[in-house]
Design a protein around this motif. Structure first.
Motif, PDB file in Angstrom:
ATOM      1  N   UNK A   1       1.759   9.762  -0.300  1.00  0.00           N
ATOM      2  CA  UNK A   1       1.794   8.953   0.935  1.00  0.00           C
ATOM      3  C   UNK A   1       0.490   9.162   1.705  1.00  0.00           C
ATOM      4  N   UNK A   2       0.464   8.765   2.958  1.00  0.00           N
ATOM      5  CA  UNK A   2      -0.780   8.851   3.731  1.00  0.00           C
ATOM      6  C   UNK A   2      -1.204  10.285   4.030  1.00  0.00           C
ATOM      7  N   UNK A   3      -0.300  11.235   3.849  1.00  0.00           N
ATOM      8  CA  UNK A   3      -0.627  12.623   4.224  1.00  0.00           C
ATOM      9  C   UNK A   3      -0.653  13.592   3.041  1.00  0.00           C
ATOM     10  N   UNK A   4      -0.011  13.248   1.926  1.00  0.00           N
ATOM     11  CA  UNK A   4       0.162  14.221   0.842  1.00  0.00           C
ATOM     12  C   UNK A   4      -0.400  13.716  -0.484  1.00  0.00           C
TER      13      UNK A   4
ATOM     14  N   UNK B   1     -20.898   0.149 -10.571  1.00  0.00           N
ATOM     15  CA  UNK B   1     -20.278   0.613  -9.335  1.00  0.00           C
ATOM     16  C   UNK B   1     -19.329  -0.461  -8.824  1.00  0.00           C
ATOM     17  N   UNK B   2     -18.181  -0.006  -8.337  1.00  0.00           N
ATOM     18  CA  UNK B   2     -17.149  -0.914  -7.846  1.00  0.00           C
ATOM     19  C   UNK B   2     -16.105  -0.073  -7.113  1.00  0.00           C
ATOM     20  N   UNK B   3     -15.224  -0.726  -6.406  1.00  0.00           N
ATOM     21  CA  UNK B   3     -14.133   0.009  -5.765  1.00  0.00           C
ATOM     22  C   UNK B   3     -12.831  -0.710  -6.043  1.00  0.00           C
ATOM     23  N   UNK B   4     -11.736   0.027  -5.927  1.00  0.00           N
ATOM     24  CA  UNK B   4     -10.427  -0.597  -6.086  1.00  0.00           C
ATOM     25  C   UNK B   4      -9.411   0.156  -5.240  1.00  0.00           C
ATOM     26  N   UNK B   5      -8.385  -0.584  -4.836  1.00  0.00           N
ATOM     27  CA  UNK B   5      -7.326  -0.021  -4.007  1.00  0.00           C
ATOM     28  C   UNK B   5      -6.073   0.168  -4.838  1.00  0.00           C
ATOM     29  N   UNK B   6      -5.473   1.339  -4.707  1.00  0.00           N
ATOM     30  CA  UNK B   6      -4.189   1.597  -5.366  1.00  0.00           C
ATOM     31  C   UNK B   6      -3.310   2.368  -4.387  1.00  0.00           C
ATOM     32  N   UNK B   7      -2.219   1.734  -3.945  1.00  0.00           N
ATOM     33  CA  UNK B   7      -1.348   2.383  -2.958  1.00  0.00           C
ATOM     34  C   UNK B   7      -2.161   2.797  -1.744  1.00  0.00           C
ATOM     35  N   UNK B   8      -2.003   4.047  -1.299  1.00  0.00           N
ATOM     36  CA  UNK B   8      -2.715   4.480  -0.082  1.00  0.00           C
ATOM     37  C   UNK B   8      -4.136   4.990  -0.345  1.00  0.00           C
ATOM     38  N   UNK B   9      -4.718   4.636  -1.502  1.00  0.00           N
ATOM     39  CA  UNK B   9      -6.031   5.180  -1.876  1.00  0.00           C
ATOM     40  C   UNK B   9      -7.054   4.062  -2.084  1.00  0.00           C
TER      41      UNK B   9
ATOM     42  N   UNK C   1       0.811  -1.227   0.000  1.00  0.00           N
ATOM     43  CA  UNK C   1       0.000   0.000   0.000  1.00  0.00           C
ATOM     44  C   UNK C   1       0.840   1.271   0.000  1.00  0.00           C
ATOM     45  N   UNK C   2       2.174   1.135   0.054  1.00  0.00           N
ATOM     46  CA  UNK C   2       2.972   2.342   0.212  1.00  0.00           C
ATOM     47  C   UNK C   2       3.713   2.691  -1.077  1.00  0.00           C
ATOM     48  N   UNK C   3       3.013   2.661  -2.185  1.00  0.00           N
ATOM     49  CA  UNK C   3       3.585   3.165  -3.435  1.00  0.00           C
ATOM     50  C   UNK C   3       2.781   4.377  -3.888  1.00  0.00           C
ATOM     51  N   UNK C   4       3.232   5.027  -4.947  1.00  0.00           N
ATOM     52  CA  UNK C   4       2.668   6.335  -5.321  1.00  0.00           C
ATOM     53  C   UNK C   4       1.841   6.199  -6.603  1.00  0.00           C
ATOM     54  N   UNK C   5       0.517   6.063  -6.484  1.00  0.00           N
ATOM     55  CA  UNK C   5      -0.300   5.962  -7.696  1.00  0.00           C
ATOM     56  C   UNK C   5      -0.239   7.252  -8.513  1.00  0.00           C
ATOM     57  N   UNK C   6      -0.094   7.069  -9.813  1.00  0.00           N
ATOM     58  CA  UNK C   6      -0.032   8.193 -10.750  1.00  0.00           C
ATOM     59  C   UNK C   6      -1.091   7.940 -11.822  1.00  0.00           C
ATOM     60  N   UNK C   7      -2.112   8.758 -11.857  1.00  0.00           N
ATOM     61  CA  UNK C   7      -3.301   8.431 -12.646  1.00  0.00           C
ATOM     62  C   UNK C   7      -3.743   9.644 -13.462  1.00  0.00           C
ATOM     63  N   UNK C   8      -4.118   9.412 -14.717  1.00  0.00           N
ATOM     64  CA  UNK C   8      -4.761  10.462 -15.522  1.00  0.00           C
ATOM     65  C   UNK C   8      -6.273  10.295 -15.399  1.00  0.00           C
TER      66      UNK C   8
ATOM     67  N   UNK D   1      -8.322   1.733   7.037  1.00  0.00           N
ATOM     68  CA  UNK D   1      -8.046   3.170   6.869  1.00  0.00           C
ATOM     69  C   UNK D   1      -6.591   3.481   7.236  1.00  0.00           C
ATOM     70  N   UNK D   2      -6.027   2.707   8.153  1.00  0.00           N
ATOM     71  CA  UNK D   2      -4.618   2.922   8.495  1.00  0.00           C
ATOM     72  C   UNK D   2      -3.723   2.621   7.289  1.00  0.00           C
ATOM     73  N   UNK D   3      -4.101   1.590   6.516  1.00  0.00           N
ATOM     74  CA  UNK D   3      -3.299   1.226   5.337  1.00  0.00           C
ATOM     75  C   UNK D   3      -3.587   2.143   4.155  1.00  0.00           C
ATOM     76  N   UNK D   4      -4.880   2.458   3.963  1.00  0.00           N
ATOM     77  CA  UNK D   4      -5.313   3.260   2.802  1.00  0.00           C
ATOM     78  C   UNK D   4      -6.200   4.395   3.300  1.00  0.00           C
ATOM     79  N   UNK D   5      -5.566   5.456   3.815  1.00  0.00           N
ATOM     80  CA  UNK D   5      -6.367   6.516   4.451  1.00  0.00           C
ATOM     81  C   UNK D   5      -7.160   7.369   3.460  1.00  0.00           C
ATOM     82  N   UNK D   6      -6.689   7.483   2.219  1.00  0.00           N
ATOM     83  CA  UNK D   6      -7.382   8.339   1.262  1.00  0.00           C
ATOM     84  C   UNK D   6      -8.573   7.592   0.657  1.00  0.00           C
ATOM     85  N   UNK D   7      -9.725   8.220   0.692  1.00  0.00           N
ATOM     86  CA  UNK D   7     -10.904   7.672   0.010  1.00  0.00           C
ATOM     87  C   UNK D   7     -11.362   8.707  -1.019  1.00  0.00           C
ATOM     88  N   UNK D   8     -11.415   8.282  -2.276  1.00  0.00           N
ATOM     89  CA  UNK D   8     -11.786   9.190  -3.368  1.00  0.00           C
ATOM     90  C   UNK D   8     -12.957   8.570  -4.119  1.00  0.00           C
TER      91      UNK D   8
END
Ligand SMILES: [Fe+2]
Length: 429
Positions: free
Chosen positions: A396-399, A220-228, A121-128, A266-273
């Motif tokens: 990361x989890x904060x930025x 409708x569906x969800x997916x996890x990418x890094x901390x999101x 979970x600690x990588x940096x997703x880069x998405x268009x 939420x500790x692993x993936x705090x960002x919810x978008x």
């Protein structure tokens, strides 16, 4: 003489019928139900009855077999036939480049490649991210094609309104659109949700041409990418009479958020978008629902209104909501029920006290740009009518960083950071 003519006609008919078109086309990728699966989807003009992906690291040595889709026709006049093929490739190595080709023993595609997501979970997703991309006036397409093939993105998110429209000309517009995005989507997972332009024949082109995770036909569906944790949903359940209403999707979102906000998750993936097509807020100069104060997705439907998502997202501490539909780019201050709830006067996006909304619906289509109201209200932070798309990078989890590329001006025209020391329900902050 009659019998001879009949035989000749039948021979001729059989001869014509013997032409076949089995070559794969419209090849595109999507993420499967977990980070180690990728799905390849493609089309053949005739029904092949066999769906194979051959793949490997360095050399193509492996094979995955899917279930052939059978005949796909929409309810148009011509009843054009084609077959949509789907093959899931499972248990892929993380952060690894794979080559692949798809097809059958009756015809193979060129060789393409993709890179799998990193592990953990600690990588940096880069998405268009963008919405509202058509076959005509697809202004953002060339830059996206190059960036995708240069390996810049882990995924592309297209949040509704494709082709304008996929059912046009008995689905030939849909075929053309899928061919146009193949230089992107053949290399990078192309994740979608439906918009109002997909409504024909009960969204059949959308549901059939794309393969999203979750078992709900990509609605409708969800997916996890890094901390999101990303939640894709359909705004159209609030607007399209073909749906019985939003309750089923709403209940699914409630359950999904319940799981995503468990402390260990939420500790692993705090960002919810959350992402969907038609926005809750906008400052466009038109009659769309977001130009009035009681948007259906926001406050719900009926009397008394039910299934409004704004309180649900607020109470669950959803960090961002990303929309399209308006052919503009617009960034808002943190907002809840038309109240600006900035982190502070100087730093609105540092520890914001409500979700941050973005509209990115300006990828380019034949309907052109939308207009803004002459006066910008205090809750709108930045607006642009340029064609373009957004780039999201979650460090990361904060930025979290986001920028808007103007393909009209050929530069980044807006950028901002959301910085959060903690994620959780805003009403407890
Ligand atoms: Fe739309």
């Amino acid at each position: 003489m009659f019998w001879l003519s009949l035989v000749l006609v039948l021979v001729n008919f059989n001869y014509i019928q013997s032409y076949v078109r089995y070559q794969p086309e419209q090849i595109h990728l999507s993420l499967g139900d977990n980070g180690r699966d990728v799905v390849v989807t493609w089309s053949t003009p005739d029904v092949v009855g066999e769906s194979i992906v051959e793949y490997g690291i360095g050399e193509i040595t492996l094979r995955a077999i899917g279930n052939p889709g059978g005949v796909f026709t929409d309810d148009g006049i011509e009843k054009r036939r084609q077959e949509i093929h789907r093959v899931k490739i499972s248990n892929l190595e993380p952060n690894t480049i794979y080559k692949y080709r798809c097809g059958s023993r009756k015809g193979w595609s060129s060789v393409y490649w993709f890179k799998t997501l990193p592990a953990g979970d600690s990588w940096i997703p880069n998405i268009a991210i963008y919405g509202d991309l058509g076959n005509i006036e697809a202004i953002s397409l060339p830059q996206l094609q190059k960036e995708a093939q240069n390996g810049m993105y882990h995924a592309i998110f297209h949040i509704g309104d494709f082709a304008y429209d996929m059912e046009v000309d008995n689905g030939r517009y849909g075929d053309e659109f899928m061919r146009q995005i193949e230089p992107i989507a053949g290399y990078v997972p192309y994740m979608t949700c439906p918009g109002n332009h997909e409504s024909a024949y009960n969204f059949s082109h959308y549901r059939t041409r794309f393969t999203m995770p979750g078992g709900n036909q990509g609605l409708y569906y969800s997916l996890n990418m890094g901390p999101v944790h990303f939640i894709f949903f359909s705004s159209e359940v609030y607007y399209d009479s073909q749906y019985p209403g939003p309750q089923r999707q709403y209940n699914w979102i409630v359950d999904d958020l319940k799981e995503a906000t468990k402390p260990e998750n939420r500790a692993k993936r705090p960002w919810i978008i959350a992402l969907a097509h038609q926005p809750m807020y906008c400052t466009s100069f038109n009659q769309d629902d977001c130009t009035v104060s009681r948007t259906k997705t926001r406050v719900g439907m009926g009397n008394p209104p039910k299934y409004g998502l704004e309180p649900l997202f607020y109470e669950n501490g959803v960090d961002m909501q990303i929309w399209a539909h308006e052919h503009t780019y617009e960034r808002f201050y943190p907002i809840y029920d038309y109240k600006v709830l900035n982190g502070s006067i100087d730093e609105p996006y540092v520890n914001p006290k409500a979700p941050v909304h973005i509209i990115t619906g300006s990828a380019g289509c034949e309907e052109g740009h939308d207009f803004f109201t002459p006066k910008s209200p205090e809750w709108s932070a930045y607006r642009s009518r340029d064609y373009g798309y957004s780039r999201l990078k979650v460090y990361n989890n904060t930025h979290l960083y986001m920028e808007q590329v103007s393909t009209t001006a050929d530069k980044v025209i807006d950028e901002f950071w959301i910085i959060k020391n903690s994620h959780g329900p805003y009403n407890s902050l």
